[in-house]
Design an enzyme around this catalytic site. Structure first.
Site, mmCIF file in Angstrom:
data_model
loop_
_atom_site.group_PDB
_atom_site.id
_atom_site.type_symbol
_atom_site.label_atom_id
_atom_site.label_comp_id
_atom_site.label_asym_id
_atom_site.label_seq_id
_atom_site.Cartn_x
_atom_site.Cartn_y
_atom_site.Cartn_z
ATOM 1 N N ASP A 8 -17.976 -35.922 -35.040
ATOM 2 C CA ASP A 8 -17.844 -35.537 -33.644
ATOM 3 C C ASP A 8 -18.194 -34.050 -33.588
ATOM 4 O OD1 ASP A 8 -16.924 -35.534 -30.905
ATOM 5 O OD2 ASP A 8 -15.066 -34.619 -31.619
ATOM 6 N N LEU A 9 -18.501 -33.536 -32.413
ATOM 7 C CA LEU A 9 -18.906 -32.121 -32.317
ATOM 8 C C LEU A 9 -17.749 -31.219 -31.850
ATOM 9 C CD1 LEU A 9 -21.173 -29.910 -32.314
ATOM 10 C CD2 LEU A 9 -21.577 -30.552 -29.936
ATOM 11 N N ASP A 10 -17.339 -31.446 -30.594
ATOM 12 C CA ASP A 10 -16.332 -30.579 -29.976
ATOM 13 C C ASP A 10 -14.972 -30.805 -30.630
ATOM 14 O OD1 ASP A 10 -17.807 -29.456 -27.429
ATOM 15 O OD2 ASP A 10 -18.312 -31.582 -27.525
ATOM 16 N N THR A 16 -14.970 -25.846 -28.795
ATOM 17 C CA THR A 16 -15.495 -25.578 -27.457
ATOM 18 C C THR A 16 -14.464 -25.848 -26.370
ATOM 19 O OG1 THR A 16 -16.425 -27.782 -27.625
ATOM 20 C CG2 THR A 16 -17.960 -25.938 -27.896
ATOM 21 N N LYS A 44 -10.002 -33.795 -24.044
ATOM 22 C CA LYS A 44 -10.767 -33.802 -25.303
ATOM 23 C C LYS A 44 -11.351 -35.192 -25.534
ATOM 24 C CE LYS A 44 -8.585 -29.962 -27.699
ATOM 25 N NZ LYS A 44 -7.715 -29.525 -28.810
ATOM 26 N N GLY A 45 -12.634 -35.249 -25.784
ATOM 27 C CA GLY A 45 -13.294 -36.526 -26.025
ATOM 28 C C GLY A 45 -13.642 -37.289 -24.755
ATOM 29 N N VAL A 46 -13.217 -36.755 -23.613
ATOM 30 C CA VAL A 46 -13.449 -37.431 -22.324
ATOM 31 C C VAL A 46 -14.744 -36.897 -21.700
ATOM 32 C CG1 VAL A 46 -12.485 -37.801 -20.018
ATOM 33 C CG2 VAL A 46 -10.973 -37.725 -22.012
ATOM 34 N N ARG A 48 -17.773 -35.753 -19.086
ATOM 35 C CA ARG A 48 -17.716 -34.778 -17.998
ATOM 36 C C ARG A 48 -17.268 -35.425 -16.689
ATOM 37 N NH1 ARG A 48 -23.267 -31.979 -17.132
ATOM 38 N NH2 ARG A 48 -23.091 -32.013 -19.410
ATOM 39 N N SER A 113 -21.289 -37.678 -30.543
ATOM 40 C CA SER A 113 -20.560 -36.848 -29.569
ATOM 41 C C SER A 113 -20.729 -37.372 -28.145
ATOM 42 C CB SER A 113 -21.107 -35.417 -29.639
ATOM 43 O OG SER A 113 -20.688 -34.664 -28.527
ATOM 44 N N ALA A 114 -19.711 -37.143 -27.310
ATOM 45 C CA ALA A 114 -19.792 -37.520 -25.903
ATOM 46 C C ALA A 114 -20.524 -36.462 -25.083
ATOM 47 C CB ALA A 114 -18.386 -37.710 -25.336
ATOM 48 N N SER A 115 -20.769 -35.309 -25.693
ATOM 49 C CA SER A 115 -21.324 -34.183 -24.931
ATOM 50 C C SER A 115 -22.813 -34.343 -24.643
ATOM 51 C CB SER A 115 -21.115 -32.880 -25.697
ATOM 52 O OG SER A 115 -21.810 -31.827 -25.065
ATOM 53 N N LYS A 116 -23.203 -33.946 -23.438
ATOM 54 C CA LYS A 116 -24.622 -33.910 -23.094
ATOM 55 C C LYS A 116 -25.243 -32.572 -23.490
ATOM 56 C CE LYS A 116 -24.380 -37.397 -19.545
ATOM 57 N NZ LYS A 116 -24.607 -37.835 -18.179
ATOM 58 N N ASN A 117 -24.415 -31.679 -24.008
ATOM 59 C CA ASN A 117 -24.901 -30.364 -24.439
ATOM 60 C C ASN A 117 -24.967 -30.236 -25.960
ATOM 61 O OD1 ASN A 117 -24.992 -29.159 -21.715
ATOM 62 N ND2 ASN A 117 -22.772 -29.402 -21.782
ATOM 63 N N LYS A 144 -16.081 -43.250 -25.596
ATOM 64 C CA LYS A 144 -15.015 -43.527 -26.556
ATOM 65 C C LYS A 144 -13.744 -43.832 -25.764
ATOM 66 C CE LYS A 144 -17.018 -39.915 -29.508
ATOM 67 N NZ LYS A 144 -16.892 -38.536 -30.013
ATOM 68 N N GLU A 168 -13.095 -36.987 -36.426
ATOM 69 C CA GLU A 168 -12.789 -36.917 -34.990
ATOM 70 C C GLU A 168 -11.517 -36.113 -34.719
ATOM 71 O OE1 GLU A 168 -12.983 -37.499 -31.830
ATOM 72 O OE2 GLU A 168 -14.908 -38.521 -31.715
ATOM 73 N N ASP A 169 -11.508 -35.390 -33.594
ATOM 74 C CA ASP A 169 -10.284 -34.675 -33.205
ATOM 75 C C ASP A 169 -9.566 -35.334 -32.033
ATOM 76 O OD1 ASP A 169 -12.319 -33.896 -31.344
ATOM 77 O OD2 ASP A 169 -10.960 -32.324 -30.663
HETATM 78 C C1 G6P Z 1 -16.561 -33.728 -25.682
HETATM 79 C C2 G6P Z 1 -15.423 -32.813 -25.273
HETATM 80 C C3 G6P Z 1 -14.996 -33.096 -23.854
HETATM 81 C C4 G6P Z 1 -16.211 -33.025 -22.922
HETATM 82 C C5 G6P Z 1 -17.257 -34.033 -23.357
HETATM 83 C C6 G6P Z 1 -18.513 -33.977 -22.498
HETATM 84 O O1 G6P Z 1 -16.069 -35.013 -25.857
HETATM 85 O O2 G6P Z 1 -14.317 -32.985 -26.128
HETATM 86 O O3 G6P Z 1 -14.018 -32.162 -23.467
HETATM 87 O O4 G6P Z 1 -15.821 -33.280 -21.577
HETATM 88 O O5 G6P Z 1 -17.613 -33.749 -24.708
HETATM 89 O O6 G6P Z 1 -19.127 -32.726 -22.688
HETATM 90 P P1 G6P Z 1 -20.354 -32.178 -21.852
HETATM 91 O O7 G6P Z 1 -20.876 -31.065 -22.715
HETATM 92 O O8 G6P Z 1 -21.344 -33.287 -21.699
HETATM 93 O O9 G6P Z 1 -19.834 -31.728 -20.543
HETATM 94 MG MG MG Z 2 -13.948 -33.944 -30.070
#
Ligand code: G6P
Ligand code: MG
Length: 219
Positions: A8-10, A16, A44-46, A48, A113-117, A144, A168-169
């Site tokens: 996982d990233l964040d 972050t 966390k992990g949720v 955007r 990762s769930a992040s788009k960044n 997730k 994973e955190d």
């Molecule tokens: C990770 C973080 C979440 C964040 C999600 C989406 O899972 O733990 O806090 O909301 O990524 O990140 P994003 O960069 O796409 O907004």
């Molecule tokens: Mg995480």
């Protein structure tokens, strides 16, 4: 002997959460909703969109779809301003050491990762070159604890889920790894991550002997 290591990233590679908090906090203030650090923990992990939905729910506010889209955009622009300041000093303890060790042992490494960044953040902290595959919020439709992100990563590195290890955190991430039949390793608070197969406070608590054990997993 080959395992797949999915990070996982964040909260695992970089912290972050503090930037997410500041960006959400600024937005919540603007729309008149209280937002605490404890609530930020629950994001966390949720994704955007799900995060904004939760904040609105906590503040008992309903808004139009147009406003929702605008607020998501605003939050992310704020967040990206923080990301722009990141460099490799923000890599969490011993993450680079573990990545290096896995590379020398010729293991497959993926991001889940769930992040788009995610791509941008990996670039900022100069870790992109370690990853054989990157699966992030842009490629996944089910958040997730749905295992889609990890199963997709396993497929891309061509390793059977049973031979994959997930770091994973978030509880949702640990649950996703368990559902995917992968070895789940919690990074963080053992009371929150109780469903994980193993929990470590951070990578500095993990011995290379333990990593060797993961490499030799069920082979
Ligand atoms: C990770 C973080 C979440 C964040 C999600 C989406 O899972 O733990 O806090 O909301 O990524 O990140 P994003 O960069 O796409 O907004
Ligand atoms: Mg995480």
């Amino acid at each position: 002997i080959m395992s797949g290591f999915i990070f996982d990233l964040d909260g695992v590679i970089v912290d972050t959460a503090k930037y997410h908090y500041q960006a959400w906090k600024q937005l919540a203030d603007k729309i008149g909703i209280e937002f605490s650090l404890e609530q930020n923990e629950q994001l966390k992990g949720v994704s955007r969109a799900d995060s904004l939905n939760k904040i609105l729910e906590w503040g008992q506010k309903t808004i139009s779809n147009e406003t929702f889209t605008a607020l998501m955009k605003e939050k992310n622009e704020q967040y990206l301003d923080f990301i722009a300041t990141m460099d490799d000093n923000e890599i969490l303890p011993d993450v680079s050491k573990v990545l290096n060790y896995l590379k020398t042992k010729k293991q497959k490494i993926a991001l889940g990762s769930a992040s788009k960044n995610a791509v941008q953040i990996l670039e900022k902290v100069k870790l992109t070159h370690y990853f054989d595959a990157i699966v992030d919020g842009n490629q996944v439709t089910n958040a997730k604890p749905n295992p889609e992100v990890f199963l997709n990563a396993a497929k891309q590195i061509n390793v059977q889920p049973e031979h994959c290890i997930v770091f994973e955190d978030s509880l949702a991430g640990i649950q996703a790894a368990n559902i995917a039949n992968m070895v789940s390793i919690g990074i963080g608070d053992a009371s929150i991550l109780a469903e994980a197969d193993y929990v470590f406070k951070d990578f500095s608590e993990m011995s290379l002997e333990f990593i060797d054990k993961l490499i030799n997993l069920k082979n």
